[in-house]
Write a protein that holds these residues in place. Sequence first.
Motif, short mmCIF file in Angstrom:
data_model
loop_
_atom_site.label_atom_id
_atom_site.label_comp_id
_atom_site.label_asym_id
_atom_site.label_seq_id
_atom_site.Cartn_x
_atom_site.Cartn_y
_atom_site.Cartn_z
N ALA A 119 -10.04 8.63 -13.03
CA ALA A 119 -10.34 7.87 -12.17
C ALA A 119 -9.64 6.68 -11.70
CB ALA A 119 -11.74 7.30 -12.39
N LEU A 120 -9.11 5.78 -12.67
CA LEU A 120 -8.21 4.76 -12.30
C LEU A 120 -7.09 5.09 -11.77
CD1 LEU A 120 -9.11 2.36 -15.25
CD2 LEU A 120 -9.77 1.88 -13.10
N GLN A 121 -6.36 6.32 -12.40
CA GLN A 121 -5.10 6.67 -11.80
C GLN A 121 -5.41 7.19 -10.36
OE1 GLN A 121 -1.97 6.68 -13.22
NE2 GLN A 121 -1.39 6.79 -11.21
N HIS A 122 -6.32 7.78 -10.06
CA HIS A 122 -6.84 8.28 -8.87
C HIS A 122 -6.69 7.07 -7.92
CE1 HIS A 122 -9.02 10.06 -5.46
NE2 HIS A 122 -10.03 9.29 -5.75
N LEU A 123 -7.68 6.16 -8.20
CA LEU A 123 -7.58 4.90 -7.36
C LEU A 123 -6.23 4.20 -7.21
CD1 LEU A 123 -9.18 2.69 -5.80
CD2 LEU A 123 -9.80 1.69 -8.11
N GLU A 124 -5.56 4.25 -8.22
CA GLU A 124 -4.02 3.43 -7.97
C GLU A 124 -3.13 4.34 -7.04
OE1 GLU A 124 -0.79 1.17 -10.49
OE2 GLU A 124 -2.30 2.56 -11.63
N ASP A 125 -3.20 5.63 -7.19
CA ASP A 125 -2.48 6.51 -6.22
C ASP A 125 -3.16 6.60 -4.78
OD1 ASP A 125 -1.30 7.58 -8.53
OD2 ASP A 125 -2.48 9.30 -8.56
N THR A 126 -4.37 6.12 -4.57
CA THR A 126 -4.82 5.99 -3.25
C THR A 126 -4.47 4.59 -2.72
OG1 THR A 126 -7.03 7.32 -4.02
CG2 THR A 126 -7.03 5.67 -2.00
N LEU A 127 -4.71 3.61 -3.52
CA LEU A 127 -3.86 2.39 -3.07
C LEU A 127 -2.42 2.41 -2.74
CD1 LEU A 127 -5.34 0.02 -5.81
CD2 LEU A 127 -6.19 0.44 -3.55
N ALA A 128 -1.92 3.36 -3.55
CA ALA A 128 -0.28 3.39 -3.14
C ALA A 128 0.12 3.93 -1.98
CB ALA A 128 0.37 4.09 -4.21
N PHE A 129 -0.80 5.15 -1.77
CA PHE A 129 -0.51 6.09 -0.28
C PHE A 129 -1.18 5.38 0.48
CE2 PHE A 129 0.61 9.29 -3.30
CZ PHE A 129 1.55 9.86 -2.56
N GLU A 130 -2.35 4.49 0.79
CA GLU A 130 -2.69 3.54 1.89
C GLU A 130 -1.90 2.15 2.09
OE1 GLU A 130 -4.95 4.16 4.01
OE2 GLU A 130 -5.69 6.28 3.17
N GLY A 131 -1.37 2.01 1.05
CA GLY A 131 -0.59 0.66 1.27
C GLY A 131 -1.19 -0.60 0.77
N PRO A 132 -1.05 -0.95 -0.59
CA PRO A 132 -1.82 -1.92 -1.04
C PRO A 132 -1.86 -3.43 -0.21
CG PRO A 132 -0.54 -1.08 -2.74
CD PRO A 132 -0.07 -0.33 -1.45
N SER A 133 -0.97 -3.42 0.74
CA SER A 133 -0.79 -4.70 1.15
C SER A 133 -1.71 -4.57 2.71
CB SER A 133 0.60 -5.04 1.85
OG SER A 133 0.91 -4.12 2.62
N THR A 134 -2.15 -3.34 2.76
CA THR A 134 -3.11 -3.44 4.07
C THR A 134 -4.72 -3.17 3.64
OG1 THR A 134 -3.35 -0.98 3.83
CG2 THR A 134 -1.69 -1.91 5.11
N ILE A 135 -4.95 -3.61 2.35
CA ILE A 135 -6.27 -3.21 1.84
C ILE A 135 -6.89 -4.62 1.67
CG2 ILE A 135 -7.67 -2.31 0.02
CD1 ILE A 135 -5.54 -0.13 -0.15
N ALA A 136 -8.07 -4.78 2.28
CA ALA A 136 -8.78 -6.38 2.13
C ALA A 136 -9.70 -6.25 0.95
CB ALA A 136 -9.47 -6.57 3.32
N ALA A 137 -10.38 -5.13 0.51
CA ALA A 137 -11.36 -5.16 -0.59
C ALA A 137 -11.78 -3.57 -0.93
CB ALA A 137 -12.88 -5.60 0.12
N ILE A 138 -11.92 -3.76 -2.20
CA ILE A 138 -12.64 -2.47 -2.65
C ILE A 138 -13.95 -2.88 -3.09
CG2 ILE A 138 -12.71 -0.81 -4.68
CD1 ILE A 138 -9.69 -1.51 -4.95
#
Length: 439
Positions: A184-203
């Motif tokens: 689950a953590l790997q899936h979340l990290e992959d999602t962050l990578a493909f969405e662009g971590p610098s574009t994400i305000a919050a989880i």
Amino acid sequence: MKAADRAHVFHSWSAQGLIDPLAVAGAEGAYFWDYDGNRYLDFSSALVYTNVGYQHPAVVAAIQEQAGKLATFAPAFAIEARSEAARLIAERTPGDLDKIFFTNGGAEAVENAIRMARLHTGRTKVLSTYRSYHGGTSTAINLTGDPRRWPSDNGSAGVVRFWAPFLYRSPFHAGTEAEECARALQHLEDTLAFEGPSTIAAIILETIPGTAGIMTPPPGYLAGVRALCDRYGIVFVLDEVMAGFGRTGKWFAADHYDITPDLMTFAKGVNSGYVPLGGVAINAEIAATFETRPFPGGLTYSGHPLACAAAVATIKVMEDEKVVENAAHIGEHVLGPGLRELAGRHPSVGEVRGLGAFWAVELVRDRETREPLVPYNAAGADNAPMAAFGAAAKKNGLWPFINMNRTHAVPACNVTEAEAKEGLAALDAALSVADEYTV
């Protein structure tokens, strides 16, 4: 009264012509009753918020006293009830969540928490999970994962969903909690990578999802999410609207996992729903963002005196009567063992899970395949097995909390052992009806 309801009340989440609301004559403690004298043990705590039960005399008296002293006042002023409620809440929230922004309920708390996160980071996107519910207002409903989102899903800018861990129905084909957590953590990290971590305000996560099924996260998961947020400068928001204020046997569910989010939303149990109240607990860093920069948000009734007086009284009741400790005891010694014993005897029970006064019973047609007793988001004839189960529970004097193929055991946090066992006996009888639909 029912005629007036039918003529003029527009009920939430309902096809108005297909419902027949029960006419409630009164309530006290863990029970309520109708005008025909039928008495129900409330295993739903209204909507999982009457944490100290109905009509607790100390909370009622506090509301009456506040009404006689200062019934209402604008939120821009400092008043005793508001200040004291904020102090008592801040004393119990984890870490440095010491600033409290009051709202009228949980959905508004989520709305404002996300606004704070976006303004603090200068980013737009927010990640939330599929199995979740965050409220019915515009942002909150679009963050929600369950089907109540669909009719209002206007594709709110920047909402991205991901899968949280749930071993019983693992989306990651895991066989153990450790595998589920890691994948689950790997899936979340992959999602962050493909969405662009610098574009994400919050989880945003419900610490323990409520309506979606009370799936307690595996050890290490929330700490892993916290670490990812720290790595990428993402605001970590925990939604404790349902799980907070004693429901899980601790003041907040986050306390089970030794986790401090950046923002925490609350409502419901903060004053047992006696007067609408919610809020956001804010850490020092985010609060500092708005030290000289105005926060562009507010509510006419933010920190309403009657609601805050009810919160002060509720928190004191929970302390004086050891309500949090009682929830932990009931979960460990009565509800948990009792529900697991029922699972051993009823083929319709696939899994039992929970903490404190916060439990879910997953109902299935087939234990081997784990096919749900009714299809996802079933209605009408497809939902007949759950409807029959619910009718049987009510016939036996139990008012259940039912969502999809689950029934939740979520009584008042000050429920007694005798009352909890009464509820288990009624569930036992109702599950025999559910068993008739198994293969």
